[in-house]
Structures are given as structure tokens and as C-alpha cells.
Design a protein around this motif. Structure first.
Motif, PDB file in Angstrom:
ATOM      1  N   ARG A  55      21.917 -13.047  20.882  1.00  0.00           N
ATOM      2  CA  ARG A  55      20.478 -13.220  20.742  1.00  0.00           C
ATOM      3  C   ARG A  55      19.747 -11.885  20.885  1.00  0.00           C
ATOM      4  O   ARG A  55      18.861 -11.577  20.094  1.00  0.00           O
ATOM      5  CB  ARG A  55      19.956 -14.203  21.779  1.00  0.00           C
ATOM      6  N   SER A  56      20.104 -11.093  21.876  1.00  0.00           N
ATOM      7  CA  SER A  56      19.415  -9.813  22.075  1.00  0.00           C
ATOM      8  C   SER A  56      19.711  -8.852  20.926  1.00  0.00           C
ATOM      9  O   SER A  56      18.826  -8.120  20.482  1.00  0.00           O
ATOM     10  CB  SER A  56      19.794  -9.196  23.411  1.00  0.00           C
ATOM     11  N   PHE A  57      20.950  -8.862  20.421  1.00  0.00           N
ATOM     12  CA  PHE A  57      21.263  -8.008  19.273  1.00  0.00           C
ATOM     13  C   PHE A  57      20.535  -8.493  18.029  1.00  0.00           C
ATOM     14  O   PHE A  57      20.057  -7.689  17.225  1.00  0.00           O
ATOM     15  CB  PHE A  57      22.773  -7.969  19.019  1.00  0.00           C
ATOM     16  N   LEU A  58      20.419  -9.805  17.868  1.00  0.00           N
ATOM     17  CA  LEU A  58      19.719 -10.361  16.714  1.00  0.00           C
ATOM     18  C   LEU A  58      18.238  -9.991  16.745  1.00  0.00           C
ATOM     19  O   LEU A  58      17.659  -9.630  15.721  1.00  0.00           O
ATOM     20  CB  LEU A  58      19.889 -11.882  16.693  1.00  0.00           C
ATOM     21  N   ILE A  59      17.622 -10.039  17.918  1.00  0.00           N
ATOM     22  CA  ILE A  59      16.216  -9.645  18.049  1.00  0.00           C
ATOM     23  C   ILE A  59      16.056  -8.158  17.725  1.00  0.00           C
ATOM     24  O   ILE A  59      15.128  -7.767  17.021  1.00  0.00           O
ATOM     25  CB  ILE A  59      15.698  -9.971  19.461  1.00  0.00           C
ATOM     26  N   TRP A  60      16.970  -7.318  18.216  1.00  0.00           N
ATOM     27  CA  TRP A  60      16.917  -5.892  17.912  1.00  0.00           C
ATOM     28  C   TRP A  60      17.065  -5.664  16.412  1.00  0.00           C
ATOM     29  O   TRP A  60      16.334  -4.854  15.824  1.00  0.00           O
ATOM     30  CB  TRP A  60      18.028  -5.162  18.665  1.00  0.00           C
ATOM     31  N   LEU A  61      17.982  -6.393  15.767  1.00  0.00           N
ATOM     32  CA  LEU A  61      18.207  -6.255  14.336  1.00  0.00           C
ATOM     33  C   LEU A  61      16.990  -6.724  13.530  1.00  0.00           C
ATOM     34  O   LEU A  61      16.619  -6.099  12.537  1.00  0.00           O
ATOM     35  CB  LEU A  61      19.459  -7.042  13.932  1.00  0.00           C
ATOM     36  N   ILE A  62      16.347  -7.803  13.960  1.00  0.00           N
ATOM     37  CA  ILE A  62      15.139  -8.285  13.284  1.00  0.00           C
ATOM     38  C   ILE A  62      14.033  -7.248  13.377  1.00  0.00           C
ATOM     39  O   ILE A  62      13.331  -6.981  12.395  1.00  0.00           O
ATOM     40  CB  ILE A  62      14.707  -9.653  13.857  1.00  0.00           C
ATOM     41  N   PHE A  63      13.849  -6.632  14.561  1.00  0.00           N
ATOM     42  CA  PHE A  63      12.859  -5.565  14.703  1.00  0.00           C
ATOM     43  C   PHE A  63      13.154  -4.415  13.743  1.00  0.00           C
ATOM     44  O   PHE A  63      12.242  -3.858  13.120  1.00  0.00           O
ATOM     45  CB  PHE A  63      12.813  -5.033  16.130  1.00  0.00           C
ATOM     46  N   LEU A  64      14.426  -4.068  13.612  1.00  0.00           N
ATOM     47  CA  LEU A  64      14.800  -2.974  12.722  1.00  0.00           C
ATOM     48  C   LEU A  64      14.513  -3.332  11.265  1.00  0.00           C
ATOM     49  O   LEU A  64      13.942  -2.528  10.522  1.00  0.00           O
ATOM     50  CB  LEU A  64      16.277  -2.615  12.918  1.00  0.00           C
ATOM     51  N   ILE A  65      14.883  -4.532  10.841  1.00  0.00           N
ATOM     52  CA  ILE A  65      14.661  -4.954   9.449  1.00  0.00           C
ATOM     53  C   ILE A  65      13.169  -5.033   9.138  1.00  0.00           C
ATOM     54  O   ILE A  65      12.720  -4.564   8.083  1.00  0.00           O
ATOM     55  CB  ILE A  65      15.381  -6.292   9.183  1.00  0.00           C
ATOM     56  N   VAL A  66      12.392  -5.620  10.052  1.00  0.00           N
ATOM     57  CA  VAL A  66      10.944  -5.712   9.845  1.00  0.00           C
ATOM     58  C   VAL A  66      10.332  -4.318   9.778  1.00  0.00           C
ATOM     59  O   VAL A  66       9.449  -4.054   8.942  1.00  0.00           O
ATOM     60  CB  VAL A  66      10.292  -6.578  10.946  1.00  0.00           C
ATOM     61  N   SER A  67      10.786  -3.411  10.615  1.00  0.00           N
ATOM     62  CA  SER A  67      10.256  -2.045  10.599  1.00  0.00           C
ATOM     63  C   SER A  67      10.578  -1.349   9.287  1.00  0.00           C
ATOM     64  O   SER A  67       9.732  -0.643   8.720  1.00  0.00           O
ATOM     65  CB  SER A  67      10.820  -1.242  11.762  1.00  0.00           C
ATOM     66  N   VAL A  68      11.791  -1.530   8.784  1.00  0.00           N
ATOM     67  CA  VAL A  68      12.172  -0.921   7.508  1.00  0.00           C
ATOM     68  C   VAL A  68      11.322  -1.498   6.379  1.00  0.00           C
ATOM     69  O   VAL A  68      10.815  -0.756   5.521  1.00  0.00           O
ATOM     70  CB  VAL A  68      13.684  -1.118   7.236  1.00  0.00           C
ATOM     71  N   LEU A  69      11.147  -2.818   6.370  1.00  0.00           N
ATOM     72  CA  LEU A  69      10.326  -3.441   5.327  1.00  0.00           C
ATOM     73  C   LEU A  69       8.874  -2.970   5.399  1.00  0.00           C
ATOM     74  O   LEU A  69       8.257  -2.686   4.373  1.00  0.00           O
ATOM     75  CB  LEU A  69      10.406  -4.959   5.433  1.00  0.00           C
ATOM     76  N   LEU A  70       8.312  -2.890   6.609  1.00  0.00           N
ATOM     77  CA  LEU A  70       6.937  -2.406   6.756  1.00  0.00           C
ATOM     78  C   LEU A  70       6.802  -0.945   6.337  1.00  0.00           C
ATOM     79  O   LEU A  70       5.788  -0.537   5.776  1.00  0.00           O
ATOM     80  CB  LEU A  70       6.459  -2.589   8.193  1.00  0.00           C
ATOM     81  N   TYR A  71       7.820  -0.156   6.594  1.00  0.00           N
ATOM     82  CA  TYR A  71       7.786   1.252   6.203  1.00  0.00           C
ATOM     83  C   TYR A  71       7.814   1.398   4.685  1.00  0.00           C
ATOM     84  O   TYR A  71       7.148   2.270   4.119  1.00  0.00           O
ATOM     85  CB  TYR A  71       8.959   2.002   6.838  1.00  0.00           C
ATOM     86  N   ILE A  72       8.594   0.520   4.025  1.00  0.00           N
ATOM     87  CA  ILE A  72       8.680   0.567   2.561  1.00  0.00           C
ATOM     88  C   ILE A  72       7.388   0.057   1.925  1.00  0.00           C
ATOM     89  O   ILE A  72       6.880   0.651   0.966  1.00  0.00           O
ATOM     90  CB  ILE A  72       9.904  -0.253   2.069  1.00  0.00           C
ATOM     91  N   ILE A  73       6.845  -1.027   2.466  1.00  0.00           N
ATOM     92  CA  ILE A  73       5.679  -1.680   1.857  1.00  0.00           C
ATOM     93  C   ILE A  73       4.385  -0.925   2.140  1.00  0.00           C
ATOM     94  O   ILE A  73       3.556  -0.749   1.248  1.00  0.00           O
ATOM     95  CB  ILE A  73       5.581  -3.139   2.347  1.00  0.00           C
ATOM     96  N   THR A  74       4.180  -0.483   3.372  1.00  0.00           N
ATOM     97  CA  THR A  74       2.904   0.142   3.738  1.00  0.00           C
ATOM     98  C   THR A  74       2.983   1.659   3.660  1.00  0.00           C
ATOM     99  O   THR A  74       4.060   2.251   3.529  1.00  0.00           O
ATOM    100  CB  THR A  74       2.502  -0.264   5.165  1.00  0.00           C
ATOM    101  N   ASP A  75       1.827   2.281   3.753  1.00  0.00           N
ATOM    102  CA  ASP A  75       1.756   3.749   3.767  1.00  0.00           C
ATOM    103  C   ASP A  75       1.725   4.302   5.190  1.00  0.00           C
ATOM    104  O   ASP A  75       1.569   5.496   5.383  1.00  0.00           O
ATOM    105  CB  ASP A  75       0.491   4.209   3.034  1.00  0.00           C
ATOM    106  N   SER A  76       1.876   3.449   6.167  1.00  0.00           N
ATOM    107  CA  SER A  76       1.772   3.864   7.561  1.00  0.00           C
ATOM    108  C   SER A  76       3.066   4.520   8.032  1.00  0.00           C
ATOM    109  O   SER A  76       4.168   4.192   7.572  1.00  0.00           O
ATOM    110  CB  SER A  76       1.470   2.640   8.425  1.00  0.00           C
ATOM    111  N   ASP A  77       2.916   5.452   8.961  1.00  0.00           N
ATOM    112  CA  ASP A  77       4.079   6.129   9.534  1.00  0.00           C
ATOM    113  C   ASP A  77       4.591   5.453  10.800  1.00  0.00           C
ATOM    114  O   ASP A  77       5.662   5.801  11.286  1.00  0.00           O
ATOM    115  CB  ASP A  77       3.735   7.580   9.858  1.00  0.00           C
ATOM    116  N   PHE A  78       3.824   4.520  11.348  1.00  0.00           N
ATOM    117  CA  PHE A  78       4.242   3.870  12.591  1.00  0.00           C
ATOM    118  C   PHE A  78       5.569   3.126  12.450  1.00  0.00           C
ATOM    119  O   PHE A  78       6.423   3.225  13.346  1.00  0.00           O
ATOM    120  CB  PHE A  78       3.160   2.921  13.112  1.00  0.00           C
TER     121      PHE A  78
END
Length: 161
Positions: A14-37
Motif C-alpha cells: 500500500r505505501s509503495f502503491l501510494i508513492w508510485l501514484i504520487f510519482l505517476i500523477v506528478s509526471v502527468l502534471l509535469y507533461i500536461i501543465t507548464d508548471s515546474d512544481f
């Protein structure tokens, strides 16, 4: 007392899955948005992965364990036990878990005490606790297992005792 190999891990999917979801969401947000966060978040997640694995591996090898206490007690009395953990590493142990198994030899009842603690670098932690049984008998107490974990419990280093 039956000697069984306890293969249960403290780290969870569960903890690894949550970490992986954060990573995937961050990658998708980085690709979709112009934000550097999201890029900053990706770097932090990968740094935590490397640092957590390294710290768990290094500190898991450099701990020493002593276990003792008073050897007497009566019915409905608890015995006083002391667990001493010494960290010989220059890195802190953020999370260490120990399972203490107490068995009444006459009644064959087992009680497991789960301890969680942290130890500073080059430091020593003395944990005092009580265990006992409501029935009379001879109590056998042993350390079932000790594991060093990172704070998010992604990595685990078991220590043989």
C-alpha cells in the motif's frame, strides 16, 4: 516453543502503491501543465527513494542488540525486561520495529509485544517494558525479529538476532 520462520514484512504494498501514484500523477502534471512544481516533486520523490534505500541498508547492518531483565515473577505479576539497541552508524535509524515473543511454557500461550522506536546516530536506546501472564508458569522470552525501516516503510532491512 515452535520455531517458525516469520516471513511477514512490515513494508506494505500500500505505501509503495501510494508513492508510485504520487510519482505517476506528478509526471502527468509535469507533461500536461507548464508548471515546474510537478518536476520538483518528481525530483523529491526520486531523492527519497534513493536516500531511504541507502539509509535502511546502511543502518540495518550496523546495529547491535542486547536483551535482558529480571528473571523472577509470580502469578499476575509482570516481568521487567530491557531491550538495548546501539546504532554504530553515522546515519539515524528513523524507524526500528522489534517483536518480542513471550511464551508461558506450562499453558503454551504466546504473547507478542510490538515495539517501535528510533535511534540517533552513534547513539543507544534503552527500552524498558513489562510482560507477563495471568497464570503461573515458566515464561520464555525471546526477540522474534528486528527490522529497520524508512519512515514511509518502503524499504526494510531485517536483522538476525
Amino acid at each position: 516453543m515452535k520455531k517458525t520462520k516469520n516471513k511477514k514484512r512490515y513494508t506494505g504494498k500500500r505505501s509503495f502503491l501510494i508513492w508510485l501514484i504520487f510519482l505517476i500523477v506528478s509526471v502527468l502534471l509535469y507533461i500536461i501543465t507548464d508548471s515546474d512544481f510537478p518536476g520538483f516533486l518528481i525530483v523529491l520523490l526520486l531523492i527519497y527513494l534513493a536516500a531511504g534505500g541507502l539509509m535502511t541498508a546502511v543502518t540495518g547492518k550496523k546495529i547491535s542488540v542486547k536483551f535482558g531483565g529480571d528473571g523472577s515473577g509470580g502469578k499476575n505479576q509482570t516481568g521487567h525486561l530491557i531491550l538495548t539497541i546501539k546504532n554504530d552508524s553515522v546515519l539515524p535509524i528513523f524507524l526500528c520495529r522489534a517483536e518480542i515473543l513471550t511464551e508461558n511454557i506450562l499453558t503454551e500461550k504466546e504473547q507478542v509485544t510490538d515495539l517501535k522506536f528510533s535511534v540517533m546516530p552513534k547513539g543507544k536506546k534503552i527500552i524498558s517494558f513489562h510482560c507477563g501472564d495471568v497464570y503461573c508458569g515458566c515464561l520464555r522470552t525471546e526477540i522474534q525479529r528486528i527490522a529497520v525501516l524508512d519512515p514511509l516503510m518502503l524499504f526494510e532491512k531485517k536483522r538476525s538476532v
